[in-house]
Design an enzyme around this catalytic site. Structure first.
Site, PDB file in Angstrom:
ATOM      1  N   ASN A   1       1.254   3.939  -3.083  1.00  0.00           N
ATOM      2  CA  ASN A   1       0.985   5.370  -2.895  1.00  0.00           C
ATOM      3  C   ASN A   1       2.133   6.235  -3.431  1.00  0.00           C
ATOM      4  O   ASN A   1       1.905   7.269  -4.064  1.00  0.00           O
ATOM      5  CB  ASN A   1       0.768   5.680  -1.411  1.00  0.00           C
TER       6      ASN A   1
ATOM      7  N   ARG B   1      -9.887   4.469  -6.921  1.00  0.00           N
ATOM      8  CA  ARG B   1      -9.168   4.229  -5.668  1.00  0.00           C
ATOM      9  C   ARG B   1     -10.186   4.398  -4.553  1.00  0.00           C
ATOM     10  O   ARG B   1     -11.096   5.226  -4.639  1.00  0.00           O
ATOM     11  CB  ARG B   1      -8.018   5.218  -5.516  1.00  0.00           C
TER      12      ARG B   1
ATOM     13  N   GLU C   1       0.833  -1.218   0.000  1.00  0.00           N
ATOM     14  CA  GLU C   1       0.000   0.000   0.000  1.00  0.00           C
ATOM     15  C   GLU C   1       0.866   1.267   0.000  1.00  0.00           C
ATOM     16  O   GLU C   1       0.591   2.216  -0.729  1.00  0.00           O
ATOM     17  CB  GLU C   1      -0.933   0.013   1.221  1.00  0.00           C
TER      18      GLU C   1
END
Ligand SMILES: Nc1ncnc2c1ncn2[C@@H]1O[C@H](COP(=O)(O)OP(=O)(O)OP(=O)(O)O)[C@@H](O)[C@H]1O
Ligand SMILES: [Mg+2]
Length: 160
Positions: free
Chosen positions: A54, A109, A50
Site C-alpha cells: 500500500n 486491486r 499488504e
C-alpha cells in the site's frame, strides 16, 4: 504490568516494488526469534506485505519515497509492527478500511489489503493525513515458545 521491549529493529527503504519481498523477509526473520508457528509467521509476513505494498502503490503513486518499517518484540510474545510512508495520505480512513473499497480498481486491486491485515493480526490502527503520509500499526500476540531469558542469552558474535 508494563510491557517490556525485548528486541527492536528499524529499517527504511525506497518505495520500489522489489523491496516488498525484502520487508517480508526481514519481518519473518525478526518474528522467528521467538519461535512462532509456521501459520503465525505466514500471517505476520502477509500483513506486512499488504501494508508495504500500500505504501508503495498508493502512498507513493508515480514517485519514489521512503518507507519505514519498525519491528518490536515485547515480553509475552507480542509482536508490534509499524509501516510508515510520507506519501499521499488517506482522507477517509474508515472508508479505506471498508472491505472491497479501493481507489485503484482499474489496476485490478480488490480493496482487501486492510481486511487481510485485520484478519491476520490482533489489532490494526491507521493514522493518516492527506499530503502527509500514512502510518499503519499492527500487533499480534504469538504463542512464543522461547522465553525472554533464552532470547537475551548470548550477545551477537559470542562463541561458547
Ligand atoms: N499507504 C497508503 N497511502 C495512501 N492511500 C492508501 C494507503 N494504504 C491504503 N490506501 C487507500 O486505501 C484503499 C484500501 O486499501 P486496501 O489495501 O484495503 O485495498 P487496495 O490496496 O486498494 O487493494 P488490494 O490491497 O486488495 O490490492 C486503497 O485503495 C487506497 O486508496
Ligand atoms: Mg492494498
Amino acid at each position: 504490568m508494563k510491557k517490556q521491549i525485548i528486541n527492536e529493529c528499524r529499517i527504511s527503504f525506497p518505495s520500489l516494488s522489489v523491496n516488498e519481498s525484502y520487508a517480508r523477509t526481514v519481518t519473518a526473520a525478526f518474528a522467528a526469534q521467538c519461535d512462532p508457528t509456521v501459520k503465525e509467521i505466514t500471517e505476520i509476513k502477509t500483513a506486512v506485505s499488504e501494508a508495504v505494498t500500500n505504501a508503495i502503490v498508493h502512498g507513493y503513486r508515480g514517485c519514489v519515497g521512503k518507507v519505514e518499517l519498525l519491528l518490536r518484540q515485547y515480553s509475552g510474545g507480542l509482536i508490534y509492527i509499524t509501516v510508515r510512508d510520507k506519501g499521499a495520505g488517506i482522507a477517509d480512513i474508515e472508508q479505506a478500511m471498508t472491505p472491497l473499497f479501493t481507489t485503484a480498481s482499474e489496476e485490478e486491486r480488490s480493496g482487501l489489503g486492510f481486511s487481510v491485515m485485520s484478519s491476520f493480526m490482533d489489532k490494526v490502527s491507521v493514522k493518516s493525513a492527506p499530503g502527509k503520509g500514512t502510518s499503519v500499526t499492527m500487533e499480534k500476540r504469538i504463542s512464543c515458545r522461547a522465553s525472554a531469558e533464552e532470547l537475551r542469552r548470548e550477545p551477537a558474535g559470542q562463541v561458547s
